[in-house]
Design an enzyme around this catalytic site. Structure first.
Site, PDB file in Angstrom:
ATOM      1  N   SER A  94       3.732  -1.237  -1.536  1.00  0.00           N
ATOM      2  CA  SER A  94       3.357  -0.795  -0.189  1.00  0.00           C
ATOM      3  C   SER A  94       4.561  -0.483   0.687  1.00  0.00           C
ATOM      4  O   SER A  94       4.497   0.387   1.553  1.00  0.00           O
ATOM      5  CB  SER A  94       2.507  -1.872   0.488  1.00  0.00           C
ATOM      6  OG  SER A  94       3.210  -3.113   0.518  1.00  0.00           O
TER       7      SER A  94
ATOM      8  N   ASP B 177      -3.426  -6.576   1.455  1.00  0.00           N
ATOM      9  CA  ASP B 177      -2.995  -6.667   0.068  1.00  0.00           C
ATOM     10  C   ASP B 177      -1.493  -6.850  -0.087  1.00  0.00           C
ATOM     11  O   ASP B 177      -0.995  -6.968  -1.185  1.00  0.00           O
ATOM     12  CB  ASP B 177      -3.432  -5.429  -0.725  1.00  0.00           C
ATOM     13  CG  ASP B 177      -2.740  -4.154  -0.225  1.00  0.00           C
ATOM     14  OD1 ASP B 177      -1.871  -4.249   0.659  1.00  0.00           O
ATOM     15  OD2 ASP B 177      -3.082  -3.085  -0.731  1.00  0.00           O
TER      16      ASP B 177
ATOM     17  N   HIS C 152       3.729  -5.961   5.074  1.00  0.00           N
ATOM     18  CA  HIS C 152       4.388  -4.684   5.324  1.00  0.00           C
ATOM     19  C   HIS C 152       4.923  -4.623   6.737  1.00  0.00           C
ATOM     20  O   HIS C 152       4.349  -5.196   7.654  1.00  0.00           O
ATOM     21  CB  HIS C 152       3.436  -3.523   5.075  1.00  0.00           C
ATOM     22  CG  HIS C 152       2.102  -3.694   5.739  1.00  0.00           C
ATOM     23  ND1 HIS C 152       1.085  -4.418   5.181  1.00  0.00           N
ATOM     24  CD2 HIS C 152       1.632  -3.243   6.924  1.00  0.00           C
ATOM     25  CE1 HIS C 152       0.038  -4.402   5.989  1.00  0.00           C
ATOM     26  NE2 HIS C 152       0.345  -3.706   7.058  1.00  0.00           N
TER      27      HIS C 152
END
Length: 341
Positions: free
Chosen positions: A81, A246, A249
């Site tokens: 990510s 998930d 970030h």
């Protein structure tokens, strides 16, 4: 843990990766299980449960530099990510867009950006991503940037397996003719929702992996840049925005900080950055056994490690550098609709 101890652990993990070992873990399985449980609780506290948003940033940057007959440089982003740019809202805020526009400005040449990174990816997805990046032999990337490792730690992937996949990816890309820069595993101990003592264990695990990744990448002909705790202030200041469903970030500011750290090394790999003849002792640069260089880099964000002398009294050597960061852009870059051929 001393620098020498960190170097020995990193070398042991990297050696296990090279020779097929799989039993060397980053921290005990029980400890990592607790870390995962804590991470799940933190996700429930601050996550919004929505699907990850990843802006489409692929395209041509620096189109105004186009010269007839001179092809654009090709940049490909691989990894998780962080490489994809999860969490920001506009294409120009992603690390790929920031790096592409920065390279274009320095090279005075357009740069075509392609992204095969996927949110949630672990190092075992790199083989698939490399196949996508090299699918067209006539369009091999000039430079590939890999950012991966955080999900390996949180999903308990053995460090040897993680490094083996990363080293294999670098080897394939270098064999195809692409330069490779890897941003090593960030310091997960900076994630604000994770409490002590699990934060300490997350830091230890991620730094061990980062050091071992450095050895694996450098020995395959790539360069690394330590992300370390570079994004720590972003995580601490904006946990509600930074802790995604998930992965973990950064914000737009965090991605800009990471891109500024990686850009000089990307430009050096492309031959666009002046390579000083001698390391700067005042900046604590120098030639070190690769394991020592890897351990030092893992402890200090923004540090570059690249291969140096093929061999030395204690094996392979590397050059540790602390390059001065450059601002990647004064405004958010916008791509054209298609990369240059």
């Amino acid at each position: 843990m001393t620098g020498m101890s960190r170097a020995r652990v990193a070398r042991r993990i990297a050696a296990g990766a090279a020779y097929g070992g799989g039993g060397i873990g980053l921290v005990g399985a029980a400890a990592v299980g607790l870390l995962l449980a804590e991470a799940q609780l933190a996700r429930r506290r601050v996550g919004n449960g929505t699907s990850p948003h990843v802006p489409t940033a692929d395209g041509l940057y620096g189109a105004s530099y186009t010269v007839p007959g001179e092809p654009a440089l090709r940049l490909t982003m691989l990894g998780d990510s962080t490489a994809a740019g999860q969490g920001v809202h506009r294409a120009g805020q992603t690390p790929g867009a920031l790096l592409a526009s920065g390279v274009a400005a320095i090279a005075e040449r357009p740069v075509g950006l392609s992204t095969v990174a996927v949110p949630g990816a672990r190092s075992d997805d790199l083989d698939r991503q490399v196949s996508l990046a090299l699918a067209d032999p006539s369009r091999v990337p000039d430079i590939c940037v890999i950012m991966v490792g955080a999900n390996d730690v949180t999903h308990r992937m053995p460090a040897t397996r993680s490094v083996r996949h990363l080293a294999s990816a670098v080897r394939r890309l270098r064999t195809a003719g692409a330069e490779v820069v890897a941003g090593t595993c960030p310091d997960l101990g900076t994630i604000e929702p994770v409490r002590q003592p699990l934060r300490w264990m997350a830091r230890r695990a991620s730094r061990q992996l980062a050091a071992a990744q450095t050895i694996g990448v450098v020995e395959q002909g790539g360069r690394t840049v330590s992300l370390g705790d570079l994004l720590g202030p972003e995580f601490a200041a904006n946990p509600r925005e930074l802790f995604g469903p998930d992965s973990y970030h950064p914000s737009a500011e965090g991605y800009a900080t990471a891109a500024m750290a990686v850009l000089p090394t990307v430009c050096a790999a492309l031959g666009l950055w002046p390579e000083e003849d001698r390391p700067d002792a005042a900046r604590r640069e120098g030639f070190l056994p690769v394991a020592r260089a890897a351990a030092e880099a893992a402890s200090e964000a923004g540090t570059e490690v690249t291969a140096a002398m093929p061999t030395g009294p204690r094996g392979a050597w590397a050059l540790l550098k602390r390059r001065r960061r450059r601002r990647v852009t004064e405004s958010e870059p916008e791509p054209s609709t298609q990369p240059s051929p």
